[in-house]
Design an enzyme around this catalytic site. Sequence first.
Site, short mmCIF file in Angstrom:
data_model
loop_
_atom_site.label_atom_id
_atom_site.label_comp_id
_atom_site.label_asym_id
_atom_site.label_seq_id
_atom_site.Cartn_x
_atom_site.Cartn_y
_atom_site.Cartn_z
N ASP A 33 4.86 12.36 -0.96
CA ASP A 33 4.49 10.96 -1.22
C ASP A 33 3.00 10.82 -1.51
O ASP A 33 2.16 11.37 -0.81
CB ASP A 33 4.86 10.12 0.01
CG ASP A 33 4.93 8.63 -0.29
OD1 ASP A 33 4.06 8.12 -1.02
OD2 ASP A 33 5.86 7.98 0.22
N THR A 69 6.41 2.96 -2.90
CA THR A 69 7.22 4.08 -2.41
C THR A 69 8.71 3.88 -2.61
O THR A 69 9.39 4.75 -3.19
CB THR A 69 6.92 4.31 -0.92
OG1 THR A 69 5.55 4.71 -0.79
CG2 THR A 69 7.82 5.40 -0.34
N ASN A 90 8.69 -2.78 -1.89
CA ASN A 90 8.93 -2.35 -0.51
C ASN A 90 9.40 -3.51 0.36
O ASN A 90 10.10 -3.30 1.36
CB ASN A 90 7.66 -1.75 0.09
CG ASN A 90 7.34 -0.38 -0.46
OD1 ASN A 90 8.17 0.26 -1.10
ND2 ASN A 90 6.12 0.09 -0.22
N ASP A 186 0.18 10.72 1.14
CA ASP A 186 0.11 9.26 1.03
C ASP A 186 -0.56 8.64 2.25
O ASP A 186 -1.47 7.81 2.12
CB ASP A 186 1.51 8.68 0.86
CG ASP A 186 1.52 7.16 0.78
OD1 ASP A 186 1.15 6.63 -0.28
OD2 ASP A 186 1.88 6.52 1.77
N HIS A 190 -4.09 6.46 2.13
CA HIS A 190 -4.26 5.06 2.52
C HIS A 190 -5.42 4.90 3.50
O HIS A 190 -6.21 3.95 3.39
CB HIS A 190 -2.98 4.53 3.17
CG HIS A 190 -1.94 4.10 2.20
ND1 HIS A 190 -2.09 3.01 1.37
CD2 HIS A 190 -0.70 4.60 1.92
CE1 HIS A 190 -1.01 2.86 0.63
NE2 HIS A 190 -0.15 3.82 0.94
N HIS A 234 4.06 8.27 -6.70
CA HIS A 234 2.94 7.53 -7.26
C HIS A 234 1.65 8.23 -6.90
O HIS A 234 1.64 9.22 -6.16
CB HIS A 234 2.90 6.09 -6.74
CG HIS A 234 2.93 6.01 -5.24
ND1 HIS A 234 1.87 6.40 -4.45
CD2 HIS A 234 3.91 5.62 -4.38
CE1 HIS A 234 2.18 6.24 -3.17
NE2 HIS A 234 3.42 5.77 -3.09
#
Length: 432
Positions: A33, A69, A90, A186, A190, A234
């Site tokens: 991810d 996601t 999401n 991921d 973040h 992504h």
Amino acid sequence: MSVHSMCLVFLNIFLCGFLHVESSNKVLVISMDGFRWDYIQKANTPNFDDFAAKGTRAKYINNTFITKTFPCHYSIATGLFEESHGIIANSMYDPVTQKHFTMSSKESFWWDGGEPLWATVQRSDLRSAVYYWPGSEAEIRGLRPNIYFPYNESVNFYSRVDTVVQWLANDSYNIDFAMLYFHEPDHTGHMYGPDSTEVLTKVEEMDAILGYIVESFTNASLWANVNVLVTSDHGMTEISHDKTIDLLAYVDNAAMEQVPSMGPVANIRVADGMLEEVIANLSSAPHLKVYRREEVPEFWYYKNNERILDIVAVADEHWSIIMNASAYTYNGKGGHGYDNRLMSMKPIFYARGPDIRSGYETRPFNSVDIYPTVCRLLGARPAPNNGTIEHTSDFVTLPVSQAASVRSQTVLSVSLIYVSMAIFCVQEVLRI
């Protein structure tokens, strides 16, 4: 052994199990991810480099809008754009059922807009196993994966690999197709942003995971009959607390009945009679593009679904749409969900296996092309999808015509042989 005895043995086998034909290689699809395409260029990734040398890589692939996601992962699984499969965010609101979707929602009606790979392969009389993937816990069109687990982020990555290798190597599981999900890099992206040293460290940790997968496959002698696809949903871009667009600075709260998703994109259901006013007011906001649902650009494939509400507001890269700046507390430094044409949103793609071209770099293709490609590799019949099989034909060595029909043709041919033998044996037994 007499002909009579041999026929009895054959008939017993035939009637008890009839036939199981291994006519295609297996497939494992892995998602890491938030793995942005250019992380490879910034970190030390010897295992990815070796994987590419023994297989195929794309510089990047083009994912679906919005670049979140759940929507992107379900597009990989179904080969459908988000407006087609219906997982458009999401978090979302369904105006027909008047229900809200979260990432814990498992009701079938949310997911039935598409047929995911684990269901497709089962319809082709194959077996599937999923170690986490959006949608894998739901019953979709009457099917679930043959093996799946409730999502648990705390499960060690190496343990996940060990389980998947067992699925593919152990005949007792009899798994033809598997999917494996990791929530990194991921999570780290973040927290610290895509340009952070923390992300580069995490990318190198994921490279070590790939190395462990390769080693485990080698030890289990799986490279001869399993094709492995490694991709992501992504990328990631820098965001900051001071780059926000507060909806309430432009629109009265009473004018917005539902705003189930915000951030890079806001999906807004407007109160009756307020559409034009809300559009006019939001259009004055800097760093924001505002569209009526029916006017969303065609290249996003993001308007032909009732879950996409009256207004789609899209923030410029690095900016976030929020509700009530005085209560906004998010301090993450990385985000995604933006225009899928942005290079910062592009994910990786690598492939290796007996039906994959070696030492090759393919041109960028679309994430929805992965679905028909997997079907081709498995000899499974795909459900209707938005993918284009020709986009990946340069690195899949199995001919399209052969891949599309090898399983059904082999089953039919061998079945006819077995039936003929069965008829002969019945006649022989009766003659005795």
